[in-house]
Motif scaffolding. Sequence first.
Motif, short mmCIF file in Angstrom:
data_model
loop_
_atom_site.label_atom_id
_atom_site.label_comp_id
_atom_site.label_asym_id
_atom_site.label_seq_id
_atom_site.Cartn_x
_atom_site.Cartn_y
_atom_site.Cartn_z
N GLU A 132 0.78 -1.04 0.12
CA GLU A 132 -0.03 -0.04 0.06
C GLU A 132 0.67 1.12 -0.05
N VAL A 133 2.13 1.23 0.75
CA VAL A 133 2.81 2.51 1.02
C VAL A 133 3.56 2.60 -0.79
N LYS A 134 3.90 1.39 -1.12
CA LYS A 134 4.35 1.48 -2.48
C LYS A 134 3.55 2.18 -3.61
N LYS A 135 2.18 1.85 -3.43
CA LYS A 135 1.31 2.32 -4.38
C LYS A 135 0.94 3.66 -4.03
N ARG A 136 0.90 4.16 -2.94
CA ARG A 136 0.71 5.67 -2.82
C ARG A 136 1.74 6.41 -3.16
N LEU A 137 3.06 6.04 -3.08
CA LEU A 137 4.18 6.68 -3.74
C LEU A 137 4.37 6.67 -5.23
#
Length: 404
Positions: A132-137
Motif C-alpha cells: 500500500e505504501v508503494k502504491k501511494r508513492l
Amino acid sequence: MSDALIDSLTAAVQARPDDLPLRLHLAELLVSAGRGGEAIAHAAQVLAREPGNTTAQQLMTRSLKPEKTAEEPKNPAGHVDWAAFEEQLGDVVPPRFARADGEPDPVRGHADRTFDIERSTITLADVGGMAEVKKRLEVSFLGPLRNPKLRSLFGKSLRGGLLLYGPPGCGKTFLARAVAGEMGASFISLSITDVLNMWIGSSERNLHDLFESARGHAPCVLFLDEIDALGHKRSQLQSSMRTVVNQLLTELDGVDGGNDGVFVLAATNAPWDVDAALRRPGRLDRTLLVLPPDGPARSAILEYHLRDRPVAGIDLAQIAAATEHYSGADLAHLCETAAEYAMRDSIATGEVRMINQPDMLAAVREVRPSTDAWFSTARNVAMFANESGEYDDLAAYLKKRKVR
C-alpha cells in the motif's frame, strides 16, 4: 540620561514583557547611557520573539561595539589591522573549514554550512512488503515524475510531501532512501541536531540552508526524520522554538514554485504531536501508516539478516509465523540473538556449529515485539482523537488486530 527614567521603563517592561516596542525603547536608552550589557539582554529578548527585527539587530551591534577612548590611536583611512582581529577573536570563533583559493562551496548557501548529499543505491524492489505504501508513492510522485507529458496534461505538481508514521523500527528511513534510489534523485536526511543551535536565529538559518541545498540539487528527496521534534505543536512550545516551526512552514511553502522537484518525506512515531499547520495542502499533505512487516516481508527480512551467517536447517516460514507484530528492527535483533546462542555453544564446546532452528525459536521466546507499547498509545488516539478521520487506517488495523 536620567537613571530614573530608565528605572521606570525597566519596571514597565517587567510588567509587560511581551511589549516589544517598549523593550526596544528601553534598550535604546541603555545604549545611549553606556549600559551596553543591559541593552544586549533586552535586544536578545526581542530577537528571540522576532528573529528578523532589524532595530534589535542594530541595537545588538551597537551594544557590542567598544567605546573608543581618547588615548586610542586612530586608524589611518582604509587601514584594517587583521592581525589584531585574529588575536582578539581567534579563541572565540575558530575556523570551521579551510579551502584552497578558488575552491567552490559544496552547496549553495552560507560558506560554513555543508550537508551530506547522497545517492541512494536501493530501490522499492529492495523493500519487503509495504504494498500500500508503494502504491501511494507511485501515484503521488513516482508516476508523475516518469511521465512528464501526463503530468503536464493533468497539471500535477511535483511539490508537496508525505508524512510516514507508525511504530519505530518498521522501515520508514529505509523507505525514504528507496524512494530516492527509485527516482535516481539526490537524498538529504535531516534530524533535529542538524538544525538546532544555541545562537539566536542560527536554527532558522540552518533550516533555510538545508532547503536551499535541496532546491539546488533537485530532483531531491528531503527526509525529515523525527518531524514531531522539529515541528512540534507550537501551542506547547516556548517562543524560541516556535520561530523554528514557523521557518519550517515557510520553507515547505517555498516561493514562486521554489520547491518544484523537491519531494519532502517526513517520518514520526507520534503524528498526533505534529503541528497541524505542517499537514495542510502543499506541505506534508499526505499521510501514510507504515505498519510492522507482514509474513512475506518478515521472511525476506530474516533471510537478509541471516545471509552472511552460518545457518543450517532454518524454516523461515515457521519463524515468520511466530513473529507477528515484530518490527524490522526486532527481527534484526532476533537474528543477532540466535547467532549469540550458536556462538556461545561453539565457545563452550570448542567446536563451531551452525545457527539452527532451535536457536531461532529460543530467540523468538526471548525477543518480544517492541511495537506493543506504541499500539497501546495509538489505540487511544484512534478511538478518542480521530474526529477528522485522519487515523481511519490505524483504527482499521487495530480492529483487525483486536488491540485491547
